[in-house]
Design a protein around this motif. Structure first.
Motif: not given
Length: 1024
Positions: A492, A495, A498-500, A503-504, A538, A566
């Motif tokens: 995270g 990334i 902030e990450f969703s 995506v993670l 998120s 990523i």
């Protein structure tokens, strides 16, 4: 920590090998047992020495303290070792970053590979120690603070280290607890120690609700409580009718235009990735309908969110700068509309990370606030210097640290009555009043279990780049306790802040069950906040420092591989995001050491920013593209890519720094070299034009004819129409520069005769070099100089219309400076010049056009000096002209100095006027610019005459001006010189000579009889 058994060599001489082995074995067992009680890791036996790590394999908040305490315990324990001779030990302790690798060796010789100088430093320090003592270096000394008593050993040279190292002997435990620095993360713990600050905010809120909007600037170091104060304000007014708008700036999006606004709109409209275009448009429409949105606002804001044109909201045909400005207008209108319904609490957090475009919007926002019921809170770190201080509706609040009582209250709020009094005292002492430190350390102690004062330490031997050692230690300990969740936190962190979940999940190799369990663990730890439920969730790191700490634990190779993964995921599975935010892909590919892929995305991001007239962001993105390309091996393909980037960066560089800035010249020179090498005519069109302009503005007169000739030669060689037109453009401007006015007009008229829009208009990125634009832009001044004031007016309107058609901020500003204000200043239309000047400054402020802004200020100063505010106006002219020259600009500088000198003359400040003329003469001699030569001598003559200089010397200056004007066929300059000389002769009683001089020149004019100079000539002839 490195321990060395003292006296082993002597023992070996007196004992047989078996006896020595027994003694060393007993020593080793003692160390192992003793160190185990301090959770050290015995890494390596080295003859009669031993290497011990603290902070690996499990990090603790007090590893530095543990190391020193273990060293003191070993010294005490070794006294009890039974040996024929008394044994002693000496210890060296060092703190620093190391990389722990794989196991190497077998059986008893097995050990972890460690990379870093810290073990070597510890080994060297123990050589400084006397028998039975512990020696530490400065990093360890800082981390353990005053927990121990020390003796300063001074600077000592150490083998293998270039600089001497200061060393300290640890004498023993002191009565004083250690202290450490800490940083803040947003927290849910109650706010303490901020009563006065909250009272101020509530007073400002009460005032704002009456319609007298307020702004509060909240400044403080990281971790001091800025975000917590804002959160408390939200809680305190939660039951009151109001609208809340909250924006978060990001350290990874400092060059992404409108980033905090985009994210706020997406959250407020509840946009989901799976929503189709119609759903998103409808959601956005519902959101905007709550304000005062105009029909076009839906499309403008939709464009900001990269939504397609659907339904009733069709596309708008706008230039980039128009779209940018009208988008700002729409957002401001939305705020104003919302404020009509109920008061607004608006919060901008971490403005020190704001992109330039968002700062422009914030400027407008603050102007509006004082007229509407809005309380705007702006938080930032001390390194940011807000330009709004001093405004009547703006208050400044600088947050300080907590005292002992408030620190204890915060600990109690977090831990209740579970924290022993001695532990509370230790935490307060170590946190030094920074709320984040208090909170994080308290939570770390609670998580670790309260077994005694040692459990409360929060120091570390591995500080990351941006996290202070004390907080890093606390966070690393908490991250280590996450177990499998630590890997997810690291992913995270790579990334972004902030990450969703999506995506993670795509990046991680964990199963869905493991992924959800790990995320649940991270959320429970309080390190990450969650919004929504998986898979539509998120996650946001509680503070940027938490992200830094997690990211800092990744090895370089692992980081590269992770960023590559990523980028691959975003590129293939999240195409829409990649299209909207190519700079994100650029960053990941850069970190993945994939410069080829990074350059492409940075270029795309730069072009997108330039299209929005976000010039600063465009420069940064394109500069990163160039940095990426430098990492690629030389090849024709690499050169082509660099040529594209260098050509693209020229326009925003010109807009921000001006034509004469060194960085602008470097970009055009490099692009020209590449264009010539690759035989690219399109590139040469822009780069030769750009390089000529660079040298023209700087006054490098030798280069002007050289570059003009090269452009004409390459046009012939390549049979390229665009290069041919560029040759006419450069030839005309060069002739104008040297005062060859008829040649200049001939070249410009040739351009207008040959130019066909469908074939010859360059792409928008190169509008700045459009030959037709420059022909029309300078014909107004040129025709006035040649004696055609009425025709000059016609060209002026044509120039303004054509610039409006091209619709670019730089061109609109340029045409208003030269074709607009330039002509009207010569015609002495003060009111019109002021209108142009104000527009120029506004455009420059909106689009970061620093070079053009100075011209606008000079023009403003000139109008002020003519309108009666001479002191202020002249000061503004002088200051701005000086700043302009300091930028390396000489083009039009002589004209501005003539205007300044003439303004001094009107104020009867003759000496200052002559100083300005002297500067102009020096500049003329250096640059060989002759465009204003006749006027320069004439104004000097007028100043000398008013000074009382001998009439013969004054007459010589007027005669010289007259001769230059006639040689240049510059009829307007000739008329002015004739008027000045005729007045001189009239006052000397030479009326017939004066009339004979002036009448033929006046009689030549067939138009422009209402222009000031022609009117003056007529009145003087009547007097004669």
């Amino acid at each position: 920590m490195f321990c060395d058994l003292v006296g082993s060599t002597a023992l070996a001489a007196r004992l047989d090998p078996e006896d020595l082995r027994d003694v060393i074995g007993a020593y080793h067992r003692c160390v192992a047992v003793t160190v185990a009680s301090w959770d050290g890791f015995v890494a390596k036996y080295m003859g009669d020495g031993v290497l011990i790590y603290f902070g690996y394999p499990q990090a603790h908040e007090d590893d530095a303290e543990r190391a020193v305490q273990a060293a003191l315990a070993i010294i005490m324990a070794i006294k009890d070792v039974e040996a024929p001779d008394r044994l002693q030990v000496r210890v060296g302790v060092a703190t620093g970053l190391v990389v722990v690798g794989d196991l190497i060796g077998e059986n008893e010789s097995q050990e972890r590979g460690i990379v870093g100088e810290t073990p070597n430093l510890a080994a060297r320090l123990q050589t400084l120690a006397d028998a039975g003592t512990v020696v530490i270096e400065p990093s360890t000394r800082i981390l353990v603070g005053e927990l121990f008593d020390y003796r300063d050993l001074g600077e000592a040279p150490l083998k293998g280290f270039s600089a001497s190292v200061r060393a300290y002997e640890v004498i023993g435990t002191s009565a004083v607890e250690s202290r450490f620095e800490a940083l803040h993360t947003a927290a849910l713990a109650p706010l303490v120690g901020r009563d006065e600050e909250m009272e101020l905010l509530l007073r400002r809120w009460a005032k704002a609700k009456t319609g007298d909007g307020q702004v509060v600037l909240i400044s403080g170091e990281p971790g001091i409580g800025k975000s917590r104060l804002a959160a408390t304000m939200i809680e305190r007014i939660g039951q009151e009718p109001h609208t809340r708008l909250r924006y978060f700036c990001s350290p990874h999006h400092t060059d992404t235009a409108f980033y905090p606004l985009i994210k706020q709109l997406e959250r407020a409209a509840h946009l989901q990735r799976d929503d189709d275009a119609h759903v998103k448009i409808n959601k956005l429409g519902a959101l905007l309908s709550q304000g005062s949105a105009q029909p076009d606002d839906y499309r403008l804001v939709g464009g900001l969110l990269s939504l397609p044109d659907v339904g009733q909201h069709t596309g708008l045909q706008l230039s980039p700068q128009q779209r940018r400005q009208r988008t700002i207008d729409a957002l401001i209108r939305q705020l104003k509309g919302l404020a009509q319904h109920q008061p607004i609490l608006q919060i901008f957090e971490d403005v020190h990370w704001a992109d330039p475009t968002s700062l422009d919007l914030l400027h407008r926002n603050i102007e509006l606030v004082q007229k509407v019921p809005v309380l705007l809170l702006i938080t930032f770190r001390p390194e940011f210097h807000p330009p709004w201080v001093g405004e009547p509706h703006v208050s400044v609040m600088a947050l300080g640290r907590l005292g002992q009582r408030n620190g204890a209250a915060l600990i109690e709020a977090i831990a209740g009555d579970r924290m022993p009094p001695e532990m509370v005292g230790e935490i307060i002492d170590r946190t030094d009043g920074v709320p984040l430190f208090v909170e994080e350390l308290t939570k770390a102690v609670l998580e670790a279990g309260i077994e005694g004062p040692a459990a409360a330490s929060a120091l570390s031997m591995v500080p990351s780049r941006s996290v202070p050692a004390s907080l890093h230690a606390s966070l690393m300990a908490r991250l280590d306790r996450l177990g499998p969740g630590k890997d997810l936190a690291q992913i995270g962190a790579a990334i972004g802040r902030e990450f969703s979940y999506e995506v993670l999940a795509a990046v991680s190799s964990d199963s869905e069950a493991a992924l959800r369990a790990g995320l649940k663990q991270i959320i429970a730890s309080g390190l990450v906040f969650c919004r929504g439920t998986p898979p539509d969730s998120s996650y946001l790191f509680k503070h940027a420092l938490v992200q830094d700490a997690a990211y800092g634990t990744l090895l370089r190779r692992t980081r590269q591989q992770l960023h590559a993964r990523i980028a691959e995921v975003l590129e293939t599975q999240f195409f829409d995001q990649a299209e909207r935010e190519p700079e994100v892909l650029g960053r990941h590919f850069s970190e993945a050491q994939r410069p080829d892929r990074a350059a492409a995305y940075w270029l795309k991001a730069g072009r997108q920013a330039a299209e929005r007239s976000a010039n600063l962001e465009a420069i940064r993105h394109l500069s990163r593209a160039l940095e990426s390309l430098k990492m690629l091996p030389d090849s024709p393909d690499r050169d082509r890519q660099e040529l594209i980037v260098q050509s693209a960066i020229g326009t925003p560089l010109t807009a921000v720094h001006g034509y004469a800035a060194p960085e602008t010249g470097i970009a055009f020179r490099r692009a020209r070299e590449l264009g010539a090498r690759l035989g690219d005519a399109d590139a040469l069109f822009s780069t030769l034009s750009g390089q000529w302009t660079f040298h023209c503005v700087r006054g490098d007169h030798d280069k002007l004819r050289e570059l003009t000739a090269e452009t004409q030669r390459r046009a012939r060689e390549m049979h390229d129409e665009m290069l041919e037109l560029a040759g006419y453009r450069l030839s005309g401007l060069t002739a104008l520069y040297f005062g060859e006015f008829e040649q200049a007009r001939s070249d410009f008229e040739t351009i207008l005769r040959v130019y066909v829009t469908s074939r010859h208009r360059p792409p928008p990125v190169h509008y700045i070099w459009d030959p037709k634009f420059y022909a029309i832009a300078y014909l107004p001044i040129l025709d006035w100089v040649l004696g055609f004031p009425k025709r000059a007016r016609t060209w002026q309107q044509a120039a303004l219309d054509y610039a409006a058609e091209l619709n670019q901020a730089v061109l609109n500003t340029h045409v208003k400076i030269y074709a607009g204000a330039g002509l009207d200043e010569l015609l002495f239309n003060v009111a019109s010049v002021r209108g142009y000047a104000d527009t120029i400054v506004d455009l420059a402020d909106q689009h970061d056009l620093r070079y053009f802004r100075l011209s606008g200020l000079i023009l403003q100063g000139w109008t002020m000096s003519q309108a009666g505010d001479g002191e202020v106006g002249l000061a503004l002219m002088r200051r701005s002209a000086t700043e302009r020259l300091a930028m390396g600009v000489s083009w039009y500088q002589i004209r501005y100095l003539i205007m300044l000198a003439e303004s001094y003359l009107r104020q009867d400040r003759i000496d200052e006027g002559l100083v300005a003329i002297a500067e102009a003469n020096d500049l003329r001699a250096r640059t060989q610019e002759h465009m204003w030569a006749a006027e320069l001598d004439r104004i000097e003559g007028e100043l000398r005459r008013n000074q009382g200089t001998a009439p013969v010397e004054v007459e010589m200056l007027f005669q010289k001006a007259l001769a230059i004007a006639r040689d240049q066929k510059a009829k307007s300059f000739e008329l002015r010189a004739a008027i000045s000389l005729a007045r001189l002769w009239r006052d000397q009683g030479r009326r017939t000579e004066a009339k004979d001089l002036l009448a033929p020149t006046y009689g030549w004019f067939k138009e422009g009889f209402d222009s000031p100079d022609v009117v003056d000539a007529k009145m003087l002839l009547q007097d004669l």
